[in-house]
Design a protein around this motif. Structure first.
Motif, PDB file in Angstrom:
ATOM      1  N   HIS A  83       0.842  -1.191   0.000  1.00  0.00           N
ATOM      2  CA  HIS A  83       0.000   0.000   0.000  1.00  0.00           C
ATOM      3  C   HIS A  83       0.879   1.244   0.000  1.00  0.00           C
ATOM      4  O   HIS A  83       2.090   1.172   0.232  1.00  0.00           O
ATOM      5  CB  HIS A  83      -0.927   0.014   1.214  1.00  0.00           C
ATOM      6  N   ILE A  84       0.267   2.378  -0.268  1.00  0.00           N
ATOM      7  CA  ILE A  84       0.950   3.660  -0.180  1.00  0.00           C
ATOM      8  C   ILE A  84       0.235   4.543   0.826  1.00  0.00           C
ATOM      9  O   ILE A  84      -0.937   4.333   1.132  1.00  0.00           O
ATOM     10  CB  ILE A  84       1.010   4.384  -1.542  1.00  0.00           C
ATOM     11  N   ASP A  85       0.955   5.531   1.334  1.00  0.00           N
ATOM     12  CA  ASP A  85       0.352   6.602   2.117  1.00  0.00           C
ATOM     13  C   ASP A  85       0.032   7.724   1.136  1.00  0.00           C
ATOM     14  O   ASP A  85       0.912   8.184   0.406  1.00  0.00           O
ATOM     15  CB  ASP A  85       1.319   7.132   3.174  1.00  0.00           C
ATOM     16  N   LEU A 132      -9.804  14.853  -5.825  1.00  0.00           N
ATOM     17  CA  LEU A 132      -8.719  14.307  -6.628  1.00  0.00           C
ATOM     18  C   LEU A 132      -9.229  13.898  -8.005  1.00  0.00           C
ATOM     19  O   LEU A 132      -9.862  12.855  -8.177  1.00  0.00           O
ATOM     20  CB  LEU A 132      -8.076  13.113  -5.909  1.00  0.00           C
ATOM     21  N   HIS A 133      -8.942  14.751  -8.975  1.00  0.00           N
ATOM     22  CA  HIS A 133      -9.344  14.525 -10.351  1.00  0.00           C
ATOM     23  C   HIS A 133      -8.118  14.564 -11.251  1.00  0.00           C
ATOM     24  O   HIS A 133      -7.004  14.894 -10.806  1.00  0.00           O
ATOM     25  CB  HIS A 133     -10.364  15.584 -10.786  1.00  0.00           C
ATOM     26  N   GLU A 134      -8.286  14.214 -12.511  1.00  0.00           N
ATOM     27  CA  GLU A 134      -7.174  14.235 -13.453  1.00  0.00           C
ATOM     28  C   GLU A 134      -6.508  15.608 -13.468  1.00  0.00           C
ATOM     29  O   GLU A 134      -7.174  16.636 -13.472  1.00  0.00           O
ATOM     30  CB  GLU A 134      -7.663  13.882 -14.860  1.00  0.00           C
ATOM     31  N   GLY A 135      -5.173  15.582 -13.442  1.00  0.00           N
ATOM     32  CA  GLY A 135      -4.413  16.822 -13.463  1.00  0.00           C
ATOM     33  C   GLY A 135      -4.008  17.327 -12.106  1.00  0.00           C
ATOM     34  O   GLY A 135      -3.187  18.239 -12.000  1.00  0.00           O
ATOM     35  N   VAL A 136      -4.541  16.739 -11.027  1.00  0.00           N
ATOM     36  CA  VAL A 136      -4.180  17.152  -9.665  1.00  0.00           C
ATOM     37  C   VAL A 136      -2.896  16.440  -9.250  1.00  0.00           C
ATOM     38  O   VAL A 136      -2.752  15.239  -9.437  1.00  0.00           O
ATOM     39  CB  VAL A 136      -5.313  16.833  -8.671  1.00  0.00           C
ATOM     40  N   GLU A 137      -1.977  17.188  -8.669  1.00  0.00           N
ATOM     41  CA  GLU A 137      -0.724  16.621  -8.164  1.00  0.00           C
ATOM     42  C   GLU A 137      -0.860  16.360  -6.672  1.00  0.00           C
ATOM     43  O   GLU A 137      -1.367  17.209  -5.931  1.00  0.00           O
ATOM     44  CB  GLU A 137       0.443  17.571  -8.429  1.00  0.00           C
ATOM     45  N   VAL A 138      -0.433  15.188  -6.235  1.00  0.00           N
ATOM     46  CA  VAL A 138      -0.528  14.825  -4.822  1.00  0.00           C
ATOM     47  C   VAL A 138       0.794  14.224  -4.367  1.00  0.00           C
ATOM     48  O   VAL A 138       1.654  13.872  -5.174  1.00  0.00           O
ATOM     49  CB  VAL A 138      -1.670  13.818  -4.555  1.00  0.00           C
ATOM     50  N   GLU A 139       0.928  14.088  -3.074  1.00  0.00           N
ATOM     51  CA  GLU A 139       2.126  13.516  -2.480  1.00  0.00           C
ATOM     52  C   GLU A 139       1.809  12.124  -1.957  1.00  0.00           C
ATOM     53  O   GLU A 139       0.751  11.900  -1.366  1.00  0.00           O
ATOM     54  CB  GLU A 139       2.611  14.409  -1.337  1.00  0.00           C
ATOM     55  N   ILE A 140       2.732  11.198  -2.186  1.00  0.00           N
ATOM     56  CA  ILE A 140       2.585   9.848  -1.643  1.00  0.00           C
ATOM     57  C   ILE A 140       3.862   9.458  -0.910  1.00  0.00           C
ATOM     58  O   ILE A 140       4.916  10.070  -1.112  1.00  0.00           O
ATOM     59  CB  ILE A 140       2.281   8.804  -2.738  1.00  0.00           C
ATOM     60  N   ARG A 141       3.768   8.453  -0.068  1.00  0.00           N
ATOM     61  CA  ARG A 141       4.927   7.853   0.576  1.00  0.00           C
ATOM     62  C   ARG A 141       4.783   6.341   0.459  1.00  0.00           C
ATOM     63  O   ARG A 141       3.689   5.805   0.461  1.00  0.00           O
ATOM     64  CB  ARG A 141       5.018   8.285   2.035  1.00  0.00           C
ATOM     65  N   GLY A 142       5.874   5.649   0.387  1.00  0.00           N
ATOM     66  CA  GLY A 142       5.841   4.207   0.213  1.00  0.00           C
ATOM     67  C   GLY A 142       6.244   3.847  -1.209  1.00  0.00           C
ATOM     68  O   GLY A 142       6.873   4.640  -1.899  1.00  0.00           O
TER      69      GLY A 142
END
Length: 353
Positions: A83-85, A132-142
């Motif tokens: 999984h990811i955070d 959260l739709h197409e084109g949105v930038e987000v941060e993940i961890r893992g």
């Protein structure tokens, strides 16, 4: 929520390295891993280094469920069960199983069901669905994996609703390896069960569909005679996992992946000494160590508050811990605790804070 501190990152990297070394000594994973990077199976003090990814696709695989396709540069390889955070726009962090193809390290796929507060939701799924739709930038961890698929001649998978997300790549891996497998897939209705058509197409009569509005609850009696060499995996609501556990042969337990932390249990009041700070904090019976300590150390990092993510893990210098997390290994519990859920088994704990 506070950003990752340099000290926490260093400590996290050290623990991740120890966990990665130990994980290489265990049985080999079933899935043929991509050659780009070695998947990390462990957790750590704090989180792994954040990565920016772009939402490049959005789908609706079932009623009330949204799937996101996330793309980024040199995303780490992963194994089924990982999984990811996901760092949400609000700064809150939620964990989502990867449900795509491990052979595509440049693309991650996650899916989440919209859960209202009346059903125990904490707002994370609503943010995913609405923001959260197409084109949105987000941060993940893992990614990280506490639910790894290990090699076995045969498997039984039991999934409930959105709990199918970590099971989907497992089933595909078992099929690719030529292993014998069976899936019991449960849900409120067929329309609410994501990836149902894909799984039935892949497994045919090896997939037992149990839609509650058609046939009630699943018959798990067959688990009592599952051969010793068969690995049993289950992800879903607590009731389903409890039923699977109860149906297993005596002395055997399934491998479980939970959506949420264990139900709160009672406790007694105790004290926590913060050795480096030179302060002592009283922890009432109805408060967590995290809540009490953050009054003295406001910048202390935390995330899930359910004993899953590892962000709040602290070193224990003295005292006996009542561990209530779903994360740390027995070896790590010798000198560590997740202060969001775990408590003191005596009258005092001393933390390296």
């Amino acid at each position: 929520m506070p950003r990752l501190a340099t000290v926490a990152l260093a400590a996290g990297a050290a623990l991740l390295l120890r966990r990665a070394v130990r994980s290489r000594m265990r049985s080999a994973p079933l899935w043929p891993l991509p050659a780009l990077e070695t998947p990390v199976s462990g957790y750590g003090r704090g989180a792994t280094v954040p990565r920016r990814v772009l939402v490049t696709g959005r789908a609706v695989p079932a009623e009330g469920v949204v799937e996101l396709r996330l793309e980024g540069e040199r995303l780490p390889a992963w194994e089924p069960g990982a999984h990811i955070d996901l760092v949400l726009p609000s700064g809150e962090v939620r964990q989502y199983s990867l449900c795509g193809d491990p052979a595509r390290p440049d693309v991650y796929r996650i899916a989440t069901r919209l859960i209202g507060e009346e059903h125990g939701g904490r707002g994370g799924s609503r943010e995913v669905h609405e923001q959260l739709h197409e084109g949105v930038e987000v941060e993940i961890r893992g990614p990280r994996n506490r639910f790894p698929l290990t090699a076995a001649p045969s498997y039984v998978f039991v999934a409930g609703g959105i709990g199918v997300t970590p099971v989907l790549p497992m089933v595909r891996a078992a099929e690719a390896a030529g292993a014998d497998w069976r899936l019991v897939y449960c849900g409120r209705s067929r329309a609410s069960m994501p990836y149902l058509a894909d799984l039935v197409r892949l497994g045919g009569d090896r997939v037992t569909v149990v839609a509650q509005d058609e046939s009630g609850h699943p018959d798990l009696g067959f688990l009592a005679s599952v051969p010793a060499e068969t690995a049993v995996y289950c992800c879903g609501p607590e009731g389903l996992m409890a039923a699977v556990t109860a149906a297993m042969p005596e002395g055997r337990a399934p491998r479980l992946e939970r959506f949420s932390g264990p139900a709160p249990a009672g406790g007694t009041a105790f004290e926590v000494e913060l050795r480096r700070s030179g302060r002592t904090v009283a922890v009432p019976a109805d408060r967590s160590v995290l809540a009490a300590v953050r009054e003295e150390v406001p910048g202390l990092m935390y995330s899930c508050t359910q004993g899953f993510c590892g962000t709040c893990v602290q070193t224990v210098l003295e005292g006996e811990v009542d561990h209530r997390d779903e994360l740390l290994t027995e070896a790590e519990r010798a000198d560590s605790m997740l202060i969001c859920v775990s408590r003191c088994a005596g009258r005092k704990l001393v933390l390296d804070l």
